[in-house]
Design an enzyme around this catalytic site. Sequence first.
Site, PDB file in Angstrom:
ATOM      1  N   HIS A  15       0.860  -1.176   0.000  1.00  0.00           N
ATOM      2  CA  HIS A  15       0.000   0.000   0.000  1.00  0.00           C
ATOM      3  C   HIS A  15       0.903   1.235   0.000  1.00  0.00           C
ATOM      4  O   HIS A  15       2.129   1.113   0.066  1.00  0.00           O
ATOM      5  CB  HIS A  15      -0.973   0.020   1.178  1.00  0.00           C
ATOM      6  CG  HIS A  15      -0.348   0.084   2.532  1.00  0.00           C
ATOM      7  ND1 HIS A  15       0.540  -0.858   3.018  1.00  0.00           N
ATOM      8  CD2 HIS A  15      -0.473   0.988   3.550  1.00  0.00           C
ATOM      9  CE1 HIS A  15       0.917  -0.549   4.240  1.00  0.00           C
ATOM     10  NE2 HIS A  15       0.310   0.582   4.589  1.00  0.00           N
TER      11      HIS A  15
ATOM     12  N   HIS B 135       1.251   3.979   2.079  1.00  0.00           N
ATOM     13  CA  HIS B 135       1.640   4.788   3.235  1.00  0.00           C
ATOM     14  C   HIS B 135       3.152   4.988   3.273  1.00  0.00           C
ATOM     15  O   HIS B 135       3.926   4.082   2.958  1.00  0.00           O
ATOM     16  CB  HIS B 135       1.148   4.136   4.524  1.00  0.00           C
ATOM     17  CG  HIS B 135      -0.328   4.282   4.730  1.00  0.00           C
ATOM     18  ND1 HIS B 135      -1.027   3.575   5.674  1.00  0.00           N
ATOM     19  CD2 HIS B 135      -1.243   5.075   4.105  1.00  0.00           C
ATOM     20  CE1 HIS B 135      -2.309   3.919   5.628  1.00  0.00           C
ATOM     21  NE2 HIS B 135      -2.464   4.821   4.687  1.00  0.00           N
TER      22      HIS B 135
ATOM     23  N   ASP C 123       5.513   5.119   5.455  1.00  0.00           N
ATOM     24  CA  ASP C 123       6.457   4.271   6.190  1.00  0.00           C
ATOM     25  C   ASP C 123       6.726   2.950   5.476  1.00  0.00           C
ATOM     26  O   ASP C 123       7.663   2.231   5.823  1.00  0.00           O
ATOM     27  CB  ASP C 123       5.967   4.025   7.627  1.00  0.00           C
ATOM     28  CG  ASP C 123       4.653   3.270   7.686  1.00  0.00           C
ATOM     29  OD1 ASP C 123       3.709   3.677   6.989  1.00  0.00           O
ATOM     30  OD2 ASP C 123       4.564   2.281   8.433  1.00  0.00           O
ATOM     31  N   HIS C 124       5.954   2.656   4.442  1.00  0.00           N
ATOM     32  CA  HIS C 124       6.185   1.467   3.625  1.00  0.00           C
ATOM     33  C   HIS C 124       6.735   1.811   2.240  1.00  0.00           C
ATOM     34  O   HIS C 124       7.499   1.025   1.675  1.00  0.00           O
ATOM     35  CB  HIS C 124       4.877   0.691   3.436  1.00  0.00           C
ATOM     36  CG  HIS C 124       4.364   0.080   4.691  1.00  0.00           C
ATOM     37  ND1 HIS C 124       4.491  -1.261   4.994  1.00  0.00           N
ATOM     38  CD2 HIS C 124       3.742   0.640   5.762  1.00  0.00           C
ATOM     39  CE1 HIS C 124       3.963  -1.501   6.176  1.00  0.00           C
ATOM     40  NE2 HIS C 124       3.494  -0.360   6.662  1.00  0.00           N
TER      41      HIS C 124
END
Length: 236
Positions: free
Chosen positions: A65, A67, A69-70
């Site tokens: 996904h 976001h 932080d990913h």
Amino acid sequence: MHDFDRDPEGVVRVRAANPSALTLDGTNTYVVGRWVVDPGPADGEHLDAVRSAAREGIEGVVLTHGHADHAEGADQLSVPVHRPGEGETAGPFSALATPGHSTDSVCLIWREHVCFTGDTVLGSGSVFIAPGEGSLSEYLDSLRRLRALPLEVLCPGHGPYVWDPDAKLDEYVAHRLERERRLVEALEAGMRTRDELLDSAWSDAPTELRYFAGLSLASHLEKLEEEGRLPEGVER
């Protein structure tokens, strides 16, 4: 490393140094052959560690996904970035749409029995679902889709590996339904304000997580409203 947290064969985990209440001990990036799952934040040291773990080089990046932080570091690896949808493939992975935490969340299946879950399932604790961006109804459906698969291990976006996927997924569904039961009881008892409902249904939430518990409350209220079960006068 504890045996339960061992890398599955063919998988290398590289953990970003971005611990927090929501990211647990940091974002998990995974290297599978020449592919990187969720490269994590745009942190130079972390991305260097990812490159080192990919001993044969990096062919592509695939995201569970969007976001930050990913996904924030994806463009810094100088390879194609893939965001497969339902039924699509990227490198050795096939994607299963699992909306709930976010509308674009997918789980990535590798070798039929290994599942990279992003933020759909964590190694410990529960998943944050914000109303508006996420959907509790869709999330429960996604958990049930995963439960129907013959999985051997979950590789979560945060926390340790999950070597008993069925038990974890059953626990996740039961946790949400129990929280809903407590909320419905509070509503039936006449509670209508945010603080009353939190004190009753989220009495176990630590003080530092009360804000996030409030967002979880909102997602539960949204689900009850969708189902026509929300009484009038509830503070939103």
